[in-house]
Scaffold this motif. Sequence first.
Motif, PDB file in Angstrom:
ATOM      1  N   ASP A 121      46.923  38.737  54.594  1.00 28.90           N
ATOM      2  CA  ASP A 121      47.229  37.196  54.572  1.00 28.90           C
ATOM      3  C   ASP A 121      46.413  36.817  53.146  1.00 28.90           C
ATOM      4  O   ASP A 121      45.011  36.891  52.880  1.00 28.90           O
ATOM      5  N   PHE A 122      46.958  35.965  52.306  1.00 24.92           N
ATOM      6  CA  PHE A 122      46.702  35.158  51.493  1.00 24.92           C
ATOM      7  C   PHE A 122      45.726  34.166  51.768  1.00 24.92           C
ATOM      8  O   PHE A 122      45.942  33.200  52.515  1.00 24.92           O
ATOM      9  N   LEU A 123      44.561  34.002  50.909  1.00 24.85           N
ATOM     10  CA  LEU A 123      43.524  33.106  51.437  1.00 24.85           C
ATOM     11  C   LEU A 123      43.202  31.983  50.237  1.00 24.85           C
ATOM     12  O   LEU A 123      42.682  31.146  50.313  1.00 24.85           O
ATOM     13  N   GLY A 124      43.745  32.384  48.902  1.00 25.04           N
ATOM     14  CA  GLY A 124      43.621  31.441  47.831  1.00 25.04           C
ATOM     15  C   GLY A 124      43.297  32.331  46.445  1.00 25.04           C
ATOM     16  O   GLY A 124      42.850  33.344  46.519  1.00 25.04           O
ATOM     17  N   MET A 125      43.168  31.493  45.521  1.00 21.96           N
ATOM     18  CA  MET A 125      43.229  32.192  44.356  1.00 21.96           C
ATOM     19  C   MET A 125      42.531  31.196  43.430  1.00 21.96           C
ATOM     20  O   MET A 125      42.735  29.848  43.278  1.00 21.96           O
ATOM     21  N   VAL A 126      41.929  31.476  42.112  1.00 19.25           N
ATOM     22  CA  VAL A 126      41.506  30.700  40.986  1.00 19.25           C
ATOM     23  C   VAL A 126      41.931  31.249  39.781  1.00 19.25           C
ATOM     24  O   VAL A 126      41.654  32.387  39.623  1.00 19.25           O
ATOM     25  N   GLU A 127      42.300  30.961  38.826  1.00 24.35           N
ATOM     26  CA  GLU A 127      42.738  31.384  37.581  1.00 24.35           C
ATOM     27  C   GLU A 127      42.049  30.595  36.149  1.00 24.35           C
ATOM     28  O   GLU A 127      42.067  29.458  36.283  1.00 24.35           O
ATOM     29  N   PHE A 128      41.467  31.524  35.236  1.00 23.54           N
ATOM     30  CA  PHE A 128      41.110  30.990  33.870  1.00 23.54           C
ATOM     31  C   PHE A 128      41.802  31.661  32.699  1.00 23.54           C
ATOM     32  O   PHE A 128      41.877  32.536  32.589  1.00 23.54           O
ATOM     33  N   PRO A 129      42.483  30.768  31.910  1.00 24.04           N
ATOM     34  CA  PRO A 129      42.876  31.063  30.626  1.00 24.04           C
ATOM     35  C   PRO A 129      41.888  31.688  29.847  1.00 24.04           C
ATOM     36  O   PRO A 129      40.799  31.598  29.773  1.00 24.04           O
ATOM     37  N   PRO A 130      42.467  32.548  28.785  1.00 23.78           N
ATOM     38  CA  PRO A 130      41.592  33.087  27.748  1.00 23.78           C
ATOM     39  C   PRO A 130      40.716  32.523  27.098  1.00 23.78           C
ATOM     40  O   PRO A 130      39.610  32.577  26.568  1.00 23.78           O
ATOM     41  N   ASP A 131      41.155  31.074  26.532  1.00 22.24           N
ATOM     42  CA  ASP A 131      40.270  30.146  25.755  1.00 22.24           C
ATOM     43  C   ASP A 131      38.905  29.682  26.499  1.00 22.24           C
ATOM     44  O   ASP A 131      38.010  29.505  25.998  1.00 22.24           O
ATOM     45  N   VAL A 132      39.218  29.541  27.925  1.00 22.33           N
ATOM     46  CA  VAL A 132      38.055  29.111  28.809  1.00 22.33           C
ATOM     47  C   VAL A 132      37.051  30.389  28.884  1.00 22.33           C
ATOM     48  O   VAL A 132      35.863  29.883  28.760  1.00 22.33           O
ATOM     49  N   GLY A 146      38.136  46.204  27.785  1.00 20.63           N
ATOM     50  CA  GLY A 146      39.287  46.334  26.773  1.00 20.63           C
ATOM     51  C   GLY A 146      40.503  45.732  26.979  1.00 20.63           C
ATOM     52  O   GLY A 146      41.549  46.238  26.593  1.00 20.63           O
ATOM     53  N   GLU A 147      40.639  44.594  27.503  1.00 24.13           N
ATOM     54  CA  GLU A 147      41.770  43.832  28.017  1.00 24.13           C
ATOM     55  C   GLU A 147      41.650  42.501  27.399  1.00 24.13           C
ATOM     56  O   GLU A 147      40.349  42.173  27.013  1.00 24.13           O
ATOM     57  N   GLU A 148      42.672  41.865  27.427  1.00 24.67           N
ATOM     58  CA  GLU A 148      42.724  40.387  26.991  1.00 24.67           C
ATOM     59  C   GLU A 148      43.817  39.612  27.795  1.00 24.67           C
ATOM     60  O   GLU A 148      44.699  40.167  28.436  1.00 24.67           O
ATOM     61  N   GLY A 149      43.413  38.462  27.904  1.00 23.47           N
ATOM     62  CA  GLY A 149      44.417  37.538  28.789  1.00 23.47           C
ATOM     63  C   GLY A 149      43.757  36.566  29.789  1.00 23.47           C
ATOM     64  O   GLY A 149      42.323  36.652  29.856  1.00 23.47           O
ATOM     65  N   PRO A 150      44.364  36.246  30.709  1.00 24.16           N
ATOM     66  CA  PRO A 150      43.678  35.261  31.772  1.00 24.16           C
ATOM     67  C   PRO A 150      43.213  36.134  32.870  1.00 24.16           C
ATOM     68  O   PRO A 150      43.540  37.045  33.128  1.00 24.16           O
ATOM     69  N   LEU A 151      42.056  35.517  33.602  1.00 19.06           N
ATOM     70  CA  LEU A 151      41.351  36.150  34.631  1.00 19.06           C
ATOM     71  C   LEU A 151      41.960  35.306  35.814  1.00 19.06           C
ATOM     72  O   LEU A 151      41.753  34.319  36.028  1.00 19.06           O
ATOM     73  N   ARG A 152      42.257  36.212  36.911  1.00 21.68           N
ATOM     74  CA  ARG A 152      42.922  35.801  38.130  1.00 21.68           C
ATOM     75  C   ARG A 152      41.928  36.417  39.267  1.00 21.68           C
ATOM     76  O   ARG A 152      41.734  37.317  39.226  1.00 21.68           O
TER      77      ARG A 152
END
Length: 815
Positions: free
Chosen positions: A208-219, A189-195
């Motif tokens: 400790d941070f190891l990295g991230m990847v993000e996908f916008p809603p249109d993708v 039930g949510e909308e928006g980018p996925l991180r």
Amino acid sequence: MARNISLNFRVVEGRDLPAKDVSGNSDPYCIVKVDHEVVARTATVWRNLNPFWGEEYTLHLPLDFHHLAFYVLDEDTIGHDDIIGKISLSKETIAAASPRGIDSWLNLSHVDPDEEVQGEIHLDVKLLAEAQGPRLRCHIIEARDLAPRDLSGTSDPFARIFWGSQSLETVTIKKTRFPHWDEVLELHGEEGPLRVEVWDWDMVGKNDFLGMVEFPPDVLLQCPPSGWFRLLPFASAEDDAGGKLGALRLKVRLAEERILPSVYYQPLIELLVESVMSPAQDDAMTPLALLDEVSSGESRQDIATQLVKIFLGRGLAVPLLDYLNLREVSRTTDPNTLFRSNSLASKSMEQFMKLVGIPYLHEVLKPCVNRIFEEKKYIELDPCKIELTRTRRISFKGTLSEEHVRENSLGLLIGYLGEILEAIVGSVDRCPPAMRAAFRQLHQRVEDRFPETEHEDVKYVAISGFLFLRFFAPAILTPKLFDLRDQHADPQTGRSLLLLAKAVQSIGNLGQQLGRGKEQWMVPLHPFLLQSIIQVKAFLDKLVDIDAEGALEAQPRLLFPPSAVIKEGYLHLRKAEAGALVPRFAFKKRYFCLSSETFSYSKAPEWQVRTSIPVCRICAVERVDENAFQQPHMMQVITKTRDGQLDTMYIQCKNVNELNQWLSAIRKASVCNEGMLPSCHPGAFRGNRWTCCLQQDRTVQGCSRTHSAVTLGDWSDPLDPDAEAQMVYRQLLLGRDKLRKKYIEFSKDEIKLEQEVTQGQSGPGGEGSAVPEQERPPTAAAAAHLLAVIEDLEQAHKTFEQQEKEQPARGSLRS
């Protein structure tokens, strides 16, 4: 059509580095990484805040590399080395600077742990439409090559997803850089980018941070992500510290080439070979001469290297050099300026000596250079630089006087020079026949051009200018750059090498410059230098006393015959054993020898009993994680046995440079092998599980990609006529406008000449006759042929590129 990416980088020097030691100095060195994998380490420059390295590397890479990073560190004998700063360059930044590349001072930036991310994550994301609202289904499968955050050389990774205001996370997998989660996380039930973020769990303190990847809603809506994705740092503007951390001078150039099938390069190679084998006149503008004319001074070294390799592969390197040298000699009016410029002839001779003569150089100079490094004598003749407190000999009356220091230094210099000179003049029979043949023809060309008695020494200086000034002297000055030593000299030894290099240059000049410079403090050395000139002339006479035609017939078409040794040396070996714990003493010291046919080892070089592995059975050559055996600088060689089983042996090198050199050498030797593995385990199977991905099945597929495409370029690289011809074509393409102007200019000259001849042969009522073909200047025809070849190659590239777009599956990766 194959593709090839070559990354050439040179770590030139640093300036204004911060002091990290209590003495107010630093001992800086550089680590070079491609996508977080260490590919090179410069030598340490001791006690210097403005170090000069001058180390150059060529790296052959896969097409999908992302960035290049230079880290400057201060070496400490106790504890961990201090990080001074870094410079990071993306592939896009380097490519934008092509074809000349980056050549500038760049400020160092701070090293932020949150920015030092690496690795990839494997995801399968679906966005499902339901009556209650959209549902996000994120299958987090695994990750690989994550950054090590713990002292053990591993991490404790877990993944966390964010979608709108909701978040979920996976379980934590302990002590691995290759976690296998295989978890499905669902949000509704949510909308928006996925991180998707990856973290290292810590029991004490913050994660400790190891990295991230993000996908916008249109993708997520149009093309839900599925596959491997590179982890990225949090977005932030990089701070270059405003020069507070110092700067590096770097030269970086990226060459991405599509290599056509051999048949497309044959017209170009035939034109170049015809220029050498059938020159019409000494001053004729052949295609090869035109290549020289239209190339820029900056590109001549690259062109020279490719030309020498092309002709060396055909057994025609000596005729190529003779052609270029003849052009140079015939255009020189003042013998004092002969080969003084960086012309294509002089650059080609330099590259030829390096390609053919490095083993000879090592054999001649290495014993004396090693002795100088080991003895660490204080040598100084310049009274402005003498430091009496640094002399190690202390007399009963106190510190030695300046006169005693100079006298002692003179004796040491003469001793070292005598040893070097004796090694050189006694090396006639060890000099490669191809080098001797090239010098023989150069000697003859210069003698024919300047036969006068007053120019008697010119034929000697022409040869010694290359052999002494451009070969022996630079190697003595900077032995690290010629692989004579693993490390740069300390300041005291470096000064000794500088004085020796100056003396060798004076000998190579046959004493012509003695007494003319400002360094009058070198005068006490002049008697020895003048006396040495007689020996050098005798040596050069013997060197060129060779049957040039016989040497040409015996000239190898490859740098090494098939059975020749490519690399050898002592390493530490351990064979893989299922489930066994590995104590340190399980690694046995063995002498390894690699040829293009076998990879073998024994207890000592002279040992008769050897274990030999055919190179054709090698399936992968990869690094091993340090935590696998708690040992650094390790690699694994995976081979296939006669019954089709995989066998692994683990090998430890003494440092990261030796590791990279062995990886590169074995990969080059096995590049054409069938059945190379696409993946392997960077760990070891111990305690009934893999130390990398913690899988308990010994036969499970590897958790990391193999890197057979990553190799270091050096003088012993196999010849590759197609790649070399492609580089020559690329330079011609850059100079095409100049070539067109030349063609127009030559055509006008030909038309003018033809009109003059026609008018002279025409009488009243008579018919004019065209200029006979043998009297026509060949320059316009040569330029036309070269332009036609360039256009044909350009069209072939466009055709193959179009085919790649239409059928991407047919694209191939050139290793």
